[in-house]
Motif scaffolding. Structure first.
Motif, PDB file in Angstrom:
ATOM      1  N   ALA A 456       0.831  -1.212   0.000  1.00 12.15           N
ATOM      2  CA  ALA A 456       0.000   0.000   0.000  1.00 12.15           C
ATOM      3  C   ALA A 456       0.864   1.260   0.000  1.00 12.15           C
ATOM      4  CB  ALA A 456      -0.913   0.005   1.211  1.00 12.15           C
ATOM      5  N   ALA A 457       0.249   2.374  -0.366  1.00 10.51           N
ATOM      6  CA  ALA A 457       0.944   3.660  -0.324  1.00 10.51           C
ATOM      7  C   ALA A 457       1.163   4.133   1.108  1.00 10.51           C
ATOM      8  CB  ALA A 457       0.157   4.707  -1.104  1.00 10.51           C
ATOM      9  N   ASP A 458       0.347   3.640   2.011  1.00 12.05           N
ATOM     10  CA  ASP A 458       0.481   3.945   3.436  1.00 12.05           C
ATOM     11  C   ASP A 458      -0.352   2.931   4.199  1.00 12.05           C
ATOM     12  OD1 ASP A 458       1.415   5.242   5.659  1.00 12.05           O
ATOM     13  OD2 ASP A 458       0.126   6.999   5.466  1.00 12.05           O
ATOM     14  N   THR A 459       0.009   2.681   5.439  1.00 16.14           N
ATOM     15  CA  THR A 459      -0.770   1.763   6.273  1.00 16.14           C
ATOM     16  C   THR A 459      -0.432   2.021   7.726  1.00 16.14           C
ATOM     17  OG1 THR A 459      -1.466  -0.552   6.523  1.00 16.14           O
ATOM     18  CG2 THR A 459       0.909  -0.150   6.391  1.00 16.14           C
ATOM     19  N   ASP A 460      -1.172   1.404   8.611  1.00 13.14           N
ATOM     20  CA  ASP A 460      -0.870   1.450  10.035  1.00 13.14           C
ATOM     21  C   ASP A 460      -0.234   0.129  10.449  1.00 13.14           C
ATOM     22  OD1 ASP A 460      -2.028   3.970  10.251  1.00 13.14           O
ATOM     23  OD2 ASP A 460      -3.985   3.171  10.819  1.00 13.14           O
ATOM     24  N   TRP A 461       0.677   0.221  11.415  1.00 13.17           N
ATOM     25  CA  TRP A 461       1.239  -0.973  12.034  1.00 13.17           C
ATOM     26  C   TRP A 461       0.811  -0.993  13.493  1.00 13.17           C
ATOM     27  CZ3 TRP A 461       3.059  -4.198   8.555  1.00 13.17           C
ATOM     28  CH2 TRP A 461       3.573  -3.697   7.357  1.00 13.17           C
ATOM     29  N   ILE A 496       6.056   6.524   2.267  1.00 11.01           N
ATOM     30  CA  ILE A 496       6.858   5.323   2.054  1.00 11.01           C
ATOM     31  C   ILE A 496       6.812   4.928   0.585  1.00 11.01           C
ATOM     32  CG2 ILE A 496       6.510   4.466   4.394  1.00 11.01           C
ATOM     33  CD1 ILE A 496       4.418   2.526   3.200  1.00 11.01           C
ATOM     34  N   THR A 497       7.755   4.080   0.214  1.00  7.59           N
ATOM     35  CA  THR A 497       7.747   3.465  -1.106  1.00  7.59           C
ATOM     36  C   THR A 497       7.154   2.074  -0.979  1.00  7.59           C
ATOM     37  OG1 THR A 497       9.748   4.669  -1.732  1.00  7.59           O
ATOM     38  CG2 THR A 497       9.161   2.735  -3.058  1.00  7.59           C
ATOM     39  N   PRO A 498       6.038   1.796  -1.647  1.00  4.42           N
ATOM     40  CA  PRO A 498       5.451   0.454  -1.546  1.00  4.42           C
ATOM     41  C   PRO A 498       6.484  -0.621  -1.873  1.00  4.42           C
ATOM     42  CG  PRO A 498       3.934   1.933  -2.653  1.00  4.42           C
ATOM     43  CD  PRO A 498       5.223   2.685  -2.495  1.00  4.42           C
TER      44      PRO A 498
END
Length: 531
Positions: A456-461, A496-498
């Motif tokens: 993804a282009a962004d996500t939560d951890w 981030i870079t996927p």
């Protein structure tokens, strides 16, 4: 003073006592005082939740109880709340109004010039915000269950909006604003929105959140707009400069309180950096096995579990020591905690100097999905092992079972909870240790370092530390979340870079638990903790 308070023949009461702020706005307070002419120290609470209940329906004892123990008690409606004049905006006026109110209270009839503040949650924030202004009459504070700032740890966590708490809280605040405006239709809609909140949490986009759209909580949409730690938030942050606070403080928290991390940070920050040696020397941290409200104790104990009355007793000890010279040992140990599933412990600092920092490592054969997978947790660093892969579908987020939120568990999940339904999902990685050979007290700050990539282009951890008892029941101790673009800074997000591996350090926060022999530690890893 006025009338005698029912049930307390020695306590006199006066309603709607006016204090004039520097801009001409009148704020009103209820005042409770023991009968007699002796000048007394003031206990001051500034609240947006109504001066009449003084949060005694969810937190501290009624003001008449404190007055009966020898204090003049003043409970004031915050600006724009209750009977006070002006317009309410969370946090905006609390520093200046707090300063003016403390100086007014110190000089009011029956005062000996010493003002101590008390209260929890937002009434803890009003103490800290007043203290940074350094009013001369303020002699001590006792902020309970409150944060160190109002971005990280209040509205956002690791860059992720605390949906359940923030949506609920803004809705609750709007109810009083609608009442003040005489808008019964809006009040009914807001009340309905509060009842339906668990369903509304699913709504996107958040800047069109239905229960609050065109309502009496415009600040909610400011919070959504200001999704990074910018100057909007920085102006109210206690932890930007602890040297501004120069008074003793007792910081009260709960192991399952939404603001636990902020409570501990305030204690540590003031013990090390308060603006005077006397203040640095007189900071106290008290933590019990409580959620935000009511302070229901959780877990088991060696003897009686501490309850709401214990918190009031500690407040009384705190101010009896500072204002009346009582030799009651309240500051014998800077840190006093009741461990979850354990007993009372005293420590010289936080984290306890005698505690040992321990590293645990994640292992698997590439199939750590769910508690039925191959994920393990050991003290040995991993070798050449395959990565774990999980699917995160935002339309089917991993649900919150218990945790750290506010304020009613029927609306916002909180507290210890069986993690079975989360841990059987293949969308959650589960790593479990071998049974512990002996009893262990897990006390200190917990963080998790992940090396991870996402398509993804962004996500939560999300990481959650649990303890699994001998019967196999997994119970959450602490959890944390980090949005990928905030991995290095909450002020300057970096996309981030996927598919590229990044390092993520997720702060879970303070933990204090007794873990019995035969139990196991467990770490969950996923990409959601909804809501």
């Amino acid at each position: 003073m006025g009338t005698t308070w029912p049930g307390y023949p020695g306590v006199e009461f006066e309603r709607d006592v006016e204090a004039l702020m520097r801009d001409g706005t009148s704020l009103f307070a209820d005042v409770y005082r023991p009968s007699g002419s002796e000048p007394l120290p003031i206990l001051l609470m500034r609240s947006p939740y109504g001066k009449a209940p003084a949060v005694a329906h969810f937190g501290n004892a009624h003001p008449a109880w404190y007055a009966d123990h020898g204090y003049q008690v003043v409970v004031q409606d915050s600006r724009g709340r209750g009977t006070s004049g002006g317009e309410f905006h969370p946090f905006l006026h609390e520093q200046v109004d707090g300063f003016d109110t403390v100086e007014w209270a110190a000089a009011m009839p029956g005062s000996n010039g010493q003002v101590g503040m008390w209260g929890f949650s937002y009434t803890g924030a009003t103490q800290l915000l007043a203290a940074v202004e350094q009013p001369s009459g303020l002699a001590a504070i006792a902020p309970g269950f409150t944060a160190s700032q109002y971005y990280e740890g209040w509205t956002y966590n690791g860059g992720a909006l605390a949906i359940a708490f923030v949506c609920y809280w803004a809705n609750l605040l709007a109810l009083d604003n609608a009442i003040r405006a005489g808008d019964e239709a809006a009040w009914g809609a807001l009340a309905g929105g509060l009842a339906a909140a668990p369903q509304s949490f699913w709504h996107l986009p958040l800047d069109e959140y239905p229960p609050l759209k065109d309502s009496y909580a415009p600040y909610f949409f400011d919070w959504v707009e200001h999704c990074t730690y910018d100057d909007y938030w920085r102006r109210w942050s206690i932890d930007e400069d602890y040297s501004r606070i120069q008074v003793p403080g007792m910081h009260v928290g709960g192991w399952y309180d939404v603001f636990l991390s902020g409570t501990v940070k305030n204690f540590v920050g003031l013990k090390e950096g308060a603006g005077s040696a006397d203040a640095r020397r007189q900071q106290k941290l008290l933590i019990g096995p409580w959620t935000h409200m009511p302070w229901t104790p959780h877990g088991t104990a060696e003897g009686r579990l501490p309850d709401t009355n214990d918190v009031d007793d500690w407040h009384l000890r705190w101010y009896d020591h500072l204002f009346k010279g009582a030799d009651n040992g309240v500051l014998d140990s800077p840190v006093t905690v009741h461990l979850f599933n354990g007993a009372w412990r005293d420590y010289a600092d936080w984290p306890p100097p005698e505690s040992q920092s321990v590293d645990w490592f994640l292992h698997s054969d590439g199939r750590a999905n769910s508690k039925f997978g191959s994920g393990t947790l050991t003290r040995e660093a991993p070798g050449d092992e395959p990565p774990d892969i999980f699917i995160y579908d935002p339309g089917v987020p991993s649900p919150s079972f218990g945790g750290h939120s506010c304020c009613f568990d029927t609306i916002t999940p909180m507290g210890p909870a069986d993690q079975h339904l989360a841990e059987v999902s293949r969308m959650v990685l589960v790593h479990t240790s071998d049974p512990l050979p002996g009893d262990v007290e897990v006390v200190g700050d917990v963080s998790v370092v992940l090396f991870a990539a996402t398509t993804a282009a962004d996500t939560d951890w999300v990481a959650r530390l649990c303890v699994v008892d001998a019967s196999g029941v997994s119970t959450n101790l602490q959890e944390g979340i980090l949005r990928a673009r905030y991995r290095d800074s909450l002020s300057e997000p970096d996309p981030i870079t996927p598919d590229e591996v990044h390092e993520y350090e997720i702060e879970l926060g303070p933990v204090g638990a007794f873990v019995s022999a035969g139990s196991r530690l467990r770490l969950q890893v996923s990409s959601s903790d909804f809501p």
